[in-house]
Structures are given as C-alpha cells and as structure tokens.
Scaffold this motif. Structure first.
Motif, PDB file in Angstrom:
ATOM      1  N   MET A 231      15.328  81.756 -14.839  1.00  0.00           N
ATOM      2  CA  MET A 231      14.994  82.725 -15.823  1.00  0.00           C
ATOM      3  C   MET A 231      14.015  83.803 -15.160  1.00  0.00           C
ATOM      4  N   ALA A 232      14.121  85.034 -15.181  1.00  0.00           N
ATOM      5  CA  ALA A 232      13.328  86.260 -14.440  1.00  0.00           C
ATOM      6  C   ALA A 232      11.923  86.169 -15.316  1.00  0.00           C
ATOM      7  N   GLY A 233      10.975  86.274 -14.474  1.00  0.00           N
ATOM      8  CA  GLY A 233       9.648  86.322 -14.746  1.00  0.00           C
ATOM      9  C   GLY A 233       9.137  87.752 -15.223  1.00  0.00           C
ATOM     10  N   THR A 234       8.065  87.991 -15.318  1.00  0.00           N
ATOM     11  CA  THR A 234       7.489  89.375 -15.937  1.00  0.00           C
ATOM     12  C   THR A 234       6.346  89.445 -14.763  1.00  0.00           C
ATOM     13  N   CYS A 235       6.182  90.813 -14.357  1.00  0.00           N
ATOM     14  CA  CYS A 235       5.134  91.279 -13.685  1.00  0.00           C
ATOM     15  C   CYS A 235       4.441  92.427 -14.254  1.00  0.00           C
ATOM     16  N   VAL A 236       3.147  91.859 -14.332  1.00  0.00           N
ATOM     17  CA  VAL A 236       2.152  92.864 -15.012  1.00  0.00           C
ATOM     18  C   VAL A 236       1.460  93.785 -13.819  1.00  0.00           C
ATOM     19  N   VAL A 237       1.730  95.210 -13.608  1.00  0.00           N
ATOM     20  CA  VAL A 237       1.133  95.768 -12.757  1.00  0.00           C
ATOM     21  C   VAL A 237      -0.232  96.587 -13.260  1.00  0.00           C
ATOM     22  N   VAL A 238      -1.053  96.185 -12.735  1.00  0.00           N
ATOM     23  CA  VAL A 238      -2.574  96.823 -13.174  1.00  0.00           C
ATOM     24  C   VAL A 238      -2.760  98.008 -12.360  1.00  0.00           C
ATOM     25  N   MET A 239      -2.508  99.185 -12.844  1.00  0.00           N
ATOM     26  CA  MET A 239      -2.450 100.303 -12.099  1.00  0.00           C
ATOM     27  C   MET A 239      -3.801 101.287 -12.397  1.00  0.00           C
ATOM     28  N   GLY A 240      -3.968 102.353 -11.455  1.00  0.00           N
ATOM     29  CA  GLY A 240      -4.927 103.323 -11.740  1.00  0.00           C
ATOM     30  C   GLY A 240      -5.812 103.832 -10.432  1.00  0.00           C
ATOM     31  N   VAL A 241      -6.680 104.596 -10.437  1.00  0.00           N
ATOM     32  CA  VAL A 241      -7.454 105.090  -9.223  1.00  0.00           C
ATOM     33  C   VAL A 241      -8.310 104.091  -8.790  1.00  0.00           C
ATOM     34  N   SER A 242      -8.455 104.304  -7.633  1.00  0.00           N
ATOM     35  CA  SER A 242      -9.537 103.190  -6.983  1.00  0.00           C
ATOM     36  C   SER A 242     -10.944 103.341  -7.775  1.00  0.00           C
ATOM     37  N   GLY A 243     -11.421 102.334  -8.112  1.00  0.00           N
ATOM     38  CA  GLY A 243     -12.700 102.290  -9.023  1.00  0.00           C
ATOM     39  C   GLY A 243     -12.562 102.011 -10.333  1.00  0.00           C
ATOM     40  N   SER A 244     -11.160 102.177 -10.781  1.00  0.00           N
ATOM     41  CA  SER A 244     -10.767 102.098 -12.173  1.00  0.00           C
ATOM     42  C   SER A 244     -11.109 100.529 -12.734  1.00  0.00           C
ATOM     43  N   GLY A 245     -11.131  99.487 -11.914  1.00  0.00           N
ATOM     44  CA  GLY A 245     -11.388  98.190 -12.378  1.00  0.00           C
ATOM     45  C   GLY A 245      -9.975  97.387 -12.262  1.00  0.00           C
ATOM     46  N   LYS A 246      -9.206  97.872 -11.535  1.00  0.00           N
ATOM     47  CA  LYS A 246      -7.779  96.985 -11.497  1.00  0.00           C
ATOM     48  C   LYS A 246      -8.064  95.734 -10.923  1.00  0.00           C
ATOM     49  N   SER A 247      -8.980  95.174  -9.808  1.00  0.00           N
ATOM     50  CA  SER A 247      -9.051  93.834  -9.592  1.00  0.00           C
ATOM     51  C   SER A 247      -9.752  92.993 -10.498  1.00  0.00           C
ATOM     52  N   THR A 248     -10.640  93.510 -10.980  1.00  0.00           N
ATOM     53  CA  THR A 248     -11.340  92.748 -12.093  1.00  0.00           C
ATOM     54  C   THR A 248     -10.818  92.449 -13.232  1.00  0.00           C
ATOM     55  N   ILE A 249     -10.058  93.321 -14.016  1.00  0.00           N
ATOM     56  CA  ILE A 249      -9.126  93.142 -14.683  1.00  0.00           C
ATOM     57  C   ILE A 249      -7.824  92.207 -14.645  1.00  0.00           C
ATOM     58  N   ALA A 250      -7.199  92.489 -13.358  1.00  0.00           N
ATOM     59  CA  ALA A 250      -6.159  91.539 -12.985  1.00  0.00           C
ATOM     60  C   ALA A 250      -6.717  90.112 -12.848  1.00  0.00           C
ATOM     61  N   GLU A 251      -7.711  90.030 -12.350  1.00  0.00           N
ATOM     62  CA  GLU A 251      -8.345  88.670 -11.992  1.00  0.00           C
ATOM     63  C   GLU A 251      -8.561  87.882 -13.407  1.00  0.00           C
ATOM     64  N   ARG A 252      -9.032  88.614 -14.348  1.00  0.00           N
ATOM     65  CA  ARG A 252      -9.504  88.045 -15.544  1.00  0.00           C
ATOM     66  C   ARG A 252      -8.072  87.522 -16.388  1.00  0.00           C
ATOM     67  N   LEU A 253      -7.091  88.903 -16.313  1.00  0.00           N
ATOM     68  CA  LEU A 253      -5.841  88.530 -16.963  1.00  0.00           C
ATOM     69  C   LEU A 253      -5.058  87.484 -16.279  1.00  0.00           C
ATOM     70  N   THR A 254      -5.148  87.300 -15.074  1.00  0.00           N
ATOM     71  CA  THR A 254      -4.526  86.299 -14.437  1.00  0.00           C
ATOM     72  C   THR A 254      -5.087  84.821 -15.044  1.00  0.00           C
ATOM     73  N   ALA A 255      -6.200  84.840 -14.934  1.00  0.00           N
ATOM     74  CA  ALA A 255      -6.944  83.419 -15.421  1.00  0.00           C
ATOM     75  C   ALA A 255      -6.664  83.209 -16.895  1.00  0.00           C
ATOM     76  N   ARG A 256      -6.485  84.296 -17.840  1.00  0.00           N
ATOM     77  CA  ARG A 256      -6.127  84.094 -19.180  1.00  0.00           C
ATOM     78  C   ARG A 256      -4.775  83.661 -19.069  1.00  0.00           C
ATOM     79  N   LEU A 257      -3.825  84.120 -18.345  1.00  0.00           N
ATOM     80  CA  LEU A 257      -2.489  83.763 -18.556  1.00  0.00           C
ATOM     81  C   LEU A 257      -1.837  82.658 -17.903  1.00  0.00           C
ATOM     82  N   GLY A 258      -2.768  82.422 -16.704  1.00  0.00           N
ATOM     83  CA  GLY A 258      -2.319  81.252 -15.867  1.00  0.00           C
ATOM     84  C   GLY A 258      -1.067  81.599 -14.923  1.00  0.00           C
ATOM     85  N   TRP A 259      -1.126  83.100 -14.679  1.00  0.00           N
ATOM     86  CA  TRP A 259       0.263  83.598 -13.717  1.00  0.00           C
ATOM     87  C   TRP A 259      -0.502  83.588 -12.300  1.00  0.00           C
ATOM     88  N   THR A 260       0.347  83.987 -11.307  1.00  0.00           N
ATOM     89  CA  THR A 260       0.074  84.210  -9.809  1.00  0.00           C
ATOM     90  C   THR A 260      -0.353  85.608  -9.817  1.00  0.00           C
TER      91      THR A 260
END
Length: 166
Positions: free
Chosen positions: A1-30
């Motif tokens: 079964m194919a997985g989903t990939c959420v691409v957290v996008m935006g310009v540098s400084g928009s918070g991509k890493s912060t949001i992606a890390e929190r989203l990953t923790a919440r979802l339990g995804w890679t």
C-alpha cells in the motif's frame, strides 16, 4: 500500500523544520529534512549568498522524489521539508509513487525576516529571502495542498494540518 508524503514547503525562515518535526511526532511518520539532500556545491552556493538555479535544484528534487518513493514502497508515510517554491518543483515531487500533499507555510515578509535574523547555524543567509519570495509560486487549484498562516502557533498549525490530512 502506497504511503503519503506531506511536503512542508515555503521560503527559508517560514518554520518548515519546526512544523515538520512536530507533525512527524504527532503522526508517528518518518521525517526527512530536505536540506540534507542538497549537494555540497548547492550548500556552498547558498552559503555564499548565491541563489540556486533551476538546474541546481533539479537533481536535488529528483533525489527527494526518489527517497519519497522508496519510503512509500516500504509502506511508510513521511513528512519532508522542501522549499518547493515553483509549480515545476512540485511537479517533480509529485512524480513520487507516494501520495504527495503540500502544506505551504506562508506569512508576512517582516515576520520571516525577523525569524531569519534570529536563526543560528543555517547555511541559508537572510539576504536570499527576497529572491525566494520572488520565486515563490503559491499553491493553485489542482495541487493537493493547504496554505497555513505562520502567524499562528506551531500547535495550531499542526492541528490544522492534521485536520487537512483527515
């Protein structure tokens, strides 16, 4: 079964890493930090304050796409940070065998510039913000995505993303 990939996008400084890390923790995804897939030449160019060209970005985007496909093939859903500023870049990522969904972290230029001014240890200099904003092509109808205002708290942003994914 194919997985989903959420691409957290935006310009540098928009918070991509912060949001992606929190989203990953919440979802339990890679999680994958897209910046780690850049070549040494790309990093050196950005560190020197030189914007990347489409030709510079193409191999980077293909490498990210291939990683997303491999994770999906293994049955894993993922969260990836990637500026994904142009429609063409997102087209490359959508070539993944995963279901690719975009979350565009959007906000006021002054807020982003302020965040960049406080950031330490990143190769992307604040001087490149305007070139990134000029290159940015927002999500359009037909792109599986959500635009979120970065003025909200990280927890509010993550909750909006989770609701979007459901």
């Amino acid at each position: 079964m194919a997985g989903t990939c959420v691409v957290v996008m935006g310009v540098s400084g928009s918070g991509k890493s912060t949001i992606a890390e929190r989203l990953t923790a919440r979802l339990g995804w890679t999680f994958a930090e897209g910046d780690e897939f850049h070549s040494e030449a790309n990093v050196a160019k950005m560190r020197s304050g030189i914007p990347l060209t489409d030709a510079d970005r193409e191999p980077w985007l293909r490498t990210l796409r291939d990683w997303m496909s491999a994770e999906s093939d293994a049955g894993r859903s993922t969260v990836v940070t990637c500026s994904a500023l142009r429609h063409h870049y997102r087209d490359v990522l959508r070539g993944s065998r995963a279901r690719v969904r975009f979350v565009h972290l959007d906000g006021d230029r002054d807020l982003i510039a302020e965040r960049l001014g406080h950031r330490k240890g990143h190769f992307m200099p604040p001087a490149l913000l305007d070139s990134q904003l000029a290159a940015l092509e927002p999500l359009v109808a037909g792109e599986d995505g959500l635009t979120v205002d970065i003025a909200a708290t990280p927890d509010e942003i993550v909750s909006r993303i989770v609701a979007f994914l459901d």
